[in-house]
Design a protein around this motif. Sequence first.
Motif, PDB file in Angstrom:
ATOM      1  N   GLY A 118       0.808  -1.213   0.000  1.00 47.57           N
ATOM      2  CA  GLY A 118       0.000   0.000   0.000  1.00 47.57           C
ATOM      3  C   GLY A 118       0.840   1.261   0.000  1.00 47.57           C
ATOM      4  O   GLY A 118       0.530   2.228  -0.694  1.00 47.57           O
ATOM      5  N   VAL A 119       1.922   1.255   0.768  1.00 51.79           N
ATOM      6  CA  VAL A 119       2.818   2.416   0.829  1.00 51.79           C
ATOM      7  C   VAL A 119       3.434   2.684  -0.540  1.00 51.79           C
ATOM      8  O   VAL A 119       3.517   3.836  -0.983  1.00 51.79           O
ATOM      9  CB  VAL A 119       3.912   2.199   1.890  1.00 51.79           C
ATOM     10  CG1 VAL A 119       5.030   3.240   1.745  1.00 51.79           C
ATOM     11  CG2 VAL A 119       3.312   2.272   3.287  1.00 51.79           C
ATOM     12  N   PHE A 120       3.872   1.642  -1.232  1.00 50.20           N
ATOM     13  CA  PHE A 120       4.489   1.817  -2.541  1.00 50.20           C
ATOM     14  C   PHE A 120       3.532   2.426  -3.560  1.00 50.20           C
ATOM     15  O   PHE A 120       3.959   3.036  -4.534  1.00 50.20           O
ATOM     16  CB  PHE A 120       4.990   0.478  -3.078  1.00 50.20           C
ATOM     17  CG  PHE A 120       6.328   0.066  -2.538  1.00 50.20           C
ATOM     18  CD1 PHE A 120       7.223   0.986  -2.046  1.00 50.20           C
ATOM     19  CD2 PHE A 120       6.700  -1.272  -2.536  1.00 50.20           C
ATOM     20  CE1 PHE A 120       8.456   0.607  -1.547  1.00 50.20           C
ATOM     21  CE2 PHE A 120       7.934  -1.669  -2.042  1.00 50.20           C
ATOM     22  CZ  PHE A 120       8.809  -0.726  -1.550  1.00 50.20           C
ATOM     23  N   CYS A 121       2.225   2.262  -3.342  1.00 51.08           N
ATOM     24  CA  CYS A 121       1.219   2.777  -4.284  1.00 51.08           C
ATOM     25  C   CYS A 121       0.560   4.065  -3.801  1.00 51.08           C
ATOM     26  O   CYS A 121      -0.428   4.508  -4.384  1.00 51.08           O
ATOM     27  CB  CYS A 121       0.134   1.728  -4.511  1.00 51.08           C
ATOM     28  SG  CYS A 121       0.721   0.181  -5.211  1.00 51.08           S
ATOM     29  N   SER A 122       1.075   4.657  -2.752  1.00 50.56           N
ATOM     30  CA  SER A 122       0.417   5.810  -2.141  1.00 50.56           C
ATOM     31  C   SER A 122       0.760   7.113  -2.852  1.00 50.56           C
ATOM     32  O   SER A 122       1.777   7.232  -3.530  1.00 50.56           O
ATOM     33  CB  SER A 122       0.797   5.908  -0.659  1.00 50.56           C
ATOM     34  OG  SER A 122       2.185   6.154  -0.534  1.00 50.56           O
ATOM     35  N   GLY A 124       0.174  10.246  -0.977  1.00 53.71           N
ATOM     36  CA  GLY A 124       0.112  11.289   0.031  1.00 53.71           C
ATOM     37  C   GLY A 124       1.449  11.884   0.441  1.00 53.71           C
ATOM     38  O   GLY A 124       2.475  11.215   0.411  1.00 53.71           O
ATOM     39  N   LYS A 125       1.410  13.149   0.864  1.00 51.40           N
ATOM     40  CA  LYS A 125       2.592  13.782   1.450  1.00 51.40           C
ATOM     41  C   LYS A 125       2.928  13.108   2.783  1.00 51.40           C
ATOM     42  O   LYS A 125       4.088  13.019   3.179  1.00 51.40           O
ATOM     43  CB  LYS A 125       2.333  15.275   1.686  1.00 51.40           C
ATOM     44  CG  LYS A 125       2.190  16.100   0.420  1.00 51.40           C
ATOM     45  CD  LYS A 125       1.926  17.558   0.756  1.00 51.40           C
ATOM     46  CE  LYS A 125       1.743  18.389  -0.504  1.00 51.40           C
ATOM     47  NZ  LYS A 125       1.420  19.811  -0.180  1.00 51.40           N
ATOM     48  N   LYS A 126       1.873  12.667   3.465  1.00 53.92           N
ATOM     49  CA  LYS A 126       2.029  11.900   4.695  1.00 53.92           C
ATOM     50  C   LYS A 126       1.284  10.583   4.526  1.00 53.92           C
ATOM     51  O   LYS A 126       0.240  10.527   3.861  1.00 53.92           O
ATOM     52  CB  LYS A 126       1.476  12.669   5.898  1.00 53.92           C
ATOM     53  CG  LYS A 126       2.171  13.994   6.152  1.00 53.92           C
ATOM     54  CD  LYS A 126       1.448  14.798   7.222  1.00 53.92           C
ATOM     55  CE  LYS A 126       2.075  16.179   7.380  1.00 53.92           C
ATOM     56  NZ  LYS A 126       1.288  17.034   8.310  1.00 53.92           N
ATOM     57  N   ILE A 127       1.822   9.540   5.132  1.00 50.39           N
ATOM     58  CA  ILE A 127       1.241   8.207   4.974  1.00 50.39           C
ATOM     59  C   ILE A 127       0.969   7.626   6.354  1.00 50.39           C
ATOM     60  O   ILE A 127       1.876   7.537   7.185  1.00 50.39           O
ATOM     61  CB  ILE A 127       2.177   7.287   4.176  1.00 50.39           C
ATOM     62  CG1 ILE A 127       2.434   7.887   2.789  1.00 50.39           C
ATOM     63  CG2 ILE A 127       1.590   5.873   4.054  1.00 50.39           C
ATOM     64  CD1 ILE A 127       3.529   7.203   2.003  1.00 50.39           C
TER      65      ILE A 127
END
Length: 291
Positions: A118-122, A124-127
């Motif tokens: 999910g992080v790799f596809c995000s 956002g400036k913040k995750i």
Amino acid sequence: ICAIAHVTAKTMPHKDAECRKGSAPSIRDPATRELSVVVPSYNEEDRLPLMMDEALDYLEKRQKRDPSFTYEVIVVNDGSKDQTAKVAKEYCKKYGSDKVRVISLEKNRGKGGAVRTGVFCSRGKKILMADADGATKFADIEKVEEGLKNLQPWPKEMAISCGSRAHLEKDSIAKRSYFRTLLMYGFHFLVWFLCVKEIRDTQCGFKLLTREAALQTFSNLHIERWAFDVELLYIAQRLKIPIAEVAVNWTEIEGSKLVPFWSWLQMGRDLLFIRLRYMTGAWKLEAKKCN
């Protein structure tokens, strides 16, 4: 043990196919949202709706107060055998695929593998990492945001703010068996002795990262099961990323996938191997660059 740890070390996992540039957003691209919320989900058809309703209600109200605030919620279906994907896709229909996205993994990867996907596809400036059980009140994001703000100025735009249940430890001990309490203290000691000394609660699934911190830590992450939080923070410490620990509200929700003895045993092994594999050079930290 060092030799076994070195020889059995896995190479760095490749980025998932669904997140490659050209087919989906990438963590390496410039941010186009203020906030990405990554929700790892494995057989969560019963617990996911409560968490999603609370999170999306908060996010929608916040966007109405501040139209410049943009967000996305990424539900990563981690090879579930129930209707988790179907439940998550109902929220896509209700809120639109630009606000709620569902990524389904064919095989169960573990919580760490799901979060990393999910992080790799995000965008956002913040995750924010948030558990599907909704054990932490979603409005407490404001507390971890404040923790992140207090770390400024961020070196190389990197900082992490961790939700913490450490302040609730005395109450939780009173409700646990002696055996589970012993396992908990043993795990905390191993975390402190082998990997992370500055954070009292490494396992709370409510963590907020700047985009650059997420890129650098998750690109170097190897552990995909329960101990991934510890490796994540160990990497952050090695990279000298500032970390805040912030008390959040937390309620134990029935349906945990954690099997006390075997899960702690697996995590204990992973903690030892994290330390030994970095110490022997089997795993090395690499600086990653954005596009």
